[in-house]
Motif scaffolding. Structure first.
Motif, PDB file in Angstrom:
ATOM      1  N   PRO A 181       0.824  -1.262   0.160  1.00 17.23           N
ATOM      2  CA  PRO A 181       0.019  -0.177   0.048  1.00 17.23           C
ATOM      3  C   PRO A 181       1.004   1.342  -0.186  1.00 17.23           C
ATOM      4  O   PRO A 181       1.905   1.255   0.756  1.00 17.23           O
ATOM      5  CB  PRO A 181      -0.735  -0.172   1.338  1.00 17.23           C
ATOM      6  N   ASP A 182       0.174   2.267  -0.488  1.00 16.32           N
ATOM      7  CA  ASP A 182       0.996   3.348  -0.554  1.00 16.32           C
ATOM      8  C   ASP A 182       0.737   4.217   0.943  1.00 16.32           C
ATOM      9  O   ASP A 182       1.430   5.085   1.057  1.00 16.32           O
ATOM     10  CB  ASP A 182       0.232   4.526  -1.580  1.00 16.32           C
ATOM     11  N   LEU A 183      -0.259   3.806   1.567  1.00 14.52           N
ATOM     12  CA  LEU A 183      -0.454   4.510   3.010  1.00 14.52           C
ATOM     13  C   LEU A 183      -1.178   3.455   3.910  1.00 14.52           C
ATOM     14  O   LEU A 183      -2.022   2.647   3.475  1.00 14.52           O
ATOM     15  CB  LEU A 183      -1.704   5.634   2.644  1.00 14.52           C
ATOM     16  N   TYR A 184      -0.707   3.374   5.258  1.00 13.47           N
ATOM     17  CA  TYR A 184      -1.340   2.506   6.136  1.00 13.47           C
ATOM     18  C   TYR A 184      -1.805   3.593   7.151  1.00 13.47           C
ATOM     19  O   TYR A 184      -1.075   4.604   7.563  1.00 13.47           O
ATOM     20  CB  TYR A 184      -0.263   1.810   6.830  1.00 13.47           C
ATOM     21  N   LEU A 185      -3.264   3.296   7.436  1.00 14.32           N
ATOM     22  CA  LEU A 185      -3.809   4.162   8.580  1.00 14.32           C
ATOM     23  C   LEU A 185      -3.972   3.457   9.718  1.00 14.32           C
ATOM     24  O   LEU A 185      -4.584   2.422   9.714  1.00 14.32           O
ATOM     25  CB  LEU A 185      -5.131   4.660   8.034  1.00 14.32           C
ATOM     26  N   ILE A 186      -3.250   3.800  10.968  1.00 11.34           N
ATOM     27  CA  ILE A 186      -3.134   3.123  12.034  1.00 11.34           C
ATOM     28  C   ILE A 186      -4.124   3.791  12.984  1.00 11.34           C
ATOM     29  O   ILE A 186      -3.607   5.125  13.454  1.00 11.34           O
ATOM     30  CB  ILE A 186      -1.874   2.790  12.633  1.00 11.34           C
ATOM     31  N   LEU A 187      -4.992   3.650  13.955  1.00  9.05           N
ATOM     32  CA  LEU A 187      -5.742   4.015  15.078  1.00  9.05           C
ATOM     33  C   LEU A 187      -5.153   3.480  16.078  1.00  9.05           C
ATOM     34  O   LEU A 187      -5.220   2.227  16.747  1.00  9.05           O
ATOM     35  CB  LEU A 187      -7.283   3.784  14.891  1.00  9.05           C
ATOM     36  N   MET A 188      -4.566   4.558  17.117  1.00  7.61           N
ATOM     37  CA  MET A 188      -3.795   4.053  18.131  1.00  7.61           C
ATOM     38  C   MET A 188      -4.611   4.562  19.487  1.00  7.61           C
ATOM     39  O   MET A 188      -5.070   5.909  19.618  1.00  7.61           O
ATOM     40  CB  MET A 188      -2.560   4.116  18.351  1.00  7.61           C
ATOM     41  N   MET A 189      -4.537   3.801  20.571  1.00 11.64           N
ATOM     42  CA  MET A 189      -5.149   4.430  21.923  1.00 11.64           C
ATOM     43  C   MET A 189      -4.217   3.663  23.093  1.00 11.64           C
ATOM     44  O   MET A 189      -3.752   2.481  23.046  1.00 11.64           O
ATOM     45  CB  MET A 189      -6.500   4.204  22.255  1.00 11.64           C
ATOM     46  N   PRO A 190      -3.997   4.535  24.253  1.00 10.56           N
ATOM     47  CA  PRO A 190      -3.562   3.708  25.254  1.00 10.56           C
ATOM     48  C   PRO A 190      -4.176   2.569  25.729  1.00 10.56           C
ATOM     49  O   PRO A 190      -5.499   2.444  25.500  1.00 10.56           O
ATOM     50  CB  PRO A 190      -3.378   4.810  26.374  1.00 10.56           C
ATOM     51  N   VAL A 191      -3.503   1.523  26.120  1.00 11.76           N
ATOM     52  CA  VAL A 191      -4.200   0.286  26.656  1.00 11.76           C
ATOM     53  C   VAL A 191      -5.043   0.642  27.968  1.00 11.76           C
ATOM     54  O   VAL A 191      -6.179  -0.112  27.704  1.00 11.76           O
ATOM     55  CB  VAL A 191      -3.089  -0.634  27.162  1.00 11.76           C
ATOM     56  N   GLU A 192      -4.756   1.608  28.549  1.00  6.11           N
ATOM     57  CA  GLU A 192      -5.875   1.758  29.572  1.00  6.11           C
ATOM     58  C   GLU A 192      -7.148   2.369  29.081  1.00  6.11           C
ATOM     59  O   GLU A 192      -8.199   1.780  29.583  1.00  6.11           O
ATOM     60  CB  GLU A 192      -5.152   2.624  30.367  1.00  6.11           C
ATOM     61  N   VAL A 193      -7.002   2.876  28.210  1.00 11.45           N
ATOM     62  CA  VAL A 193      -8.249   3.522  27.414  1.00 11.45           C
ATOM     63  C   VAL A 193      -9.209   2.136  26.794  1.00 11.45           C
ATOM     64  O   VAL A 193     -10.309   2.260  26.941  1.00 11.45           O
ATOM     65  CB  VAL A 193      -8.311   4.542  26.609  1.00 11.45           C
ATOM     66  N   PHE A 194      -8.486   1.400  26.262  1.00 13.32           N
ATOM     67  CA  PHE A 194      -9.121   0.401  25.606  1.00 13.32           C
ATOM     68  C   PHE A 194      -9.620  -0.565  26.591  1.00 13.32           C
ATOM     69  O   PHE A 194     -10.878  -1.019  26.464  1.00 13.32           O
ATOM     70  CB  PHE A 194      -8.133  -0.357  24.781  1.00 13.32           C
TER      71      PHE A 194
END
Length: 83
Positions: free
Chosen positions: A6-19
């Motif tokens: 892919p030309d672009l990877y989109l990654i959604l991240m959040m702290p483990v605590e929030v998850f």
């Protein structure tokens, strides 16, 4: 399709605590959501390694934002790529 990426990877991240807090609110959890904190910490480390290896192709979004805010950011990022 060897050599295709892919030309672009989109990654959604959040702290483990929030998850983990969000997970408590769900009535039903899938197989991944039932995993341990250690599993998620290792997954985040794997993503962080991938991000470091592919800095020009990866865009990271703050998954603690609202769906609307994340959507807007993703649309803007994709538009930039397509120009």
């Amino acid at each position: 399709m060897e050599g295709v990426s892919p030309d672009l990877y989109l990654i959604l991240m959040m702290p483990v605590e929030v998850f983990l807090e969000r997970r408590k609110e769900k009535k039903e959890q899938d197989r991944i959501e039932q995993e341990t904190r250690d599993f998620f910490e290792r997954a985040i480390q794997g993503y962080n390694d991938f991000i470091k290896e592919n800095p020009k192709k990866v865009t990271v979004f703050d998954a603690t934002l609202s769906i609307e805010e994340i959507h807007e950011q993703i649309v803007e990022r994709v538009k930039k790529l397509l120009k």
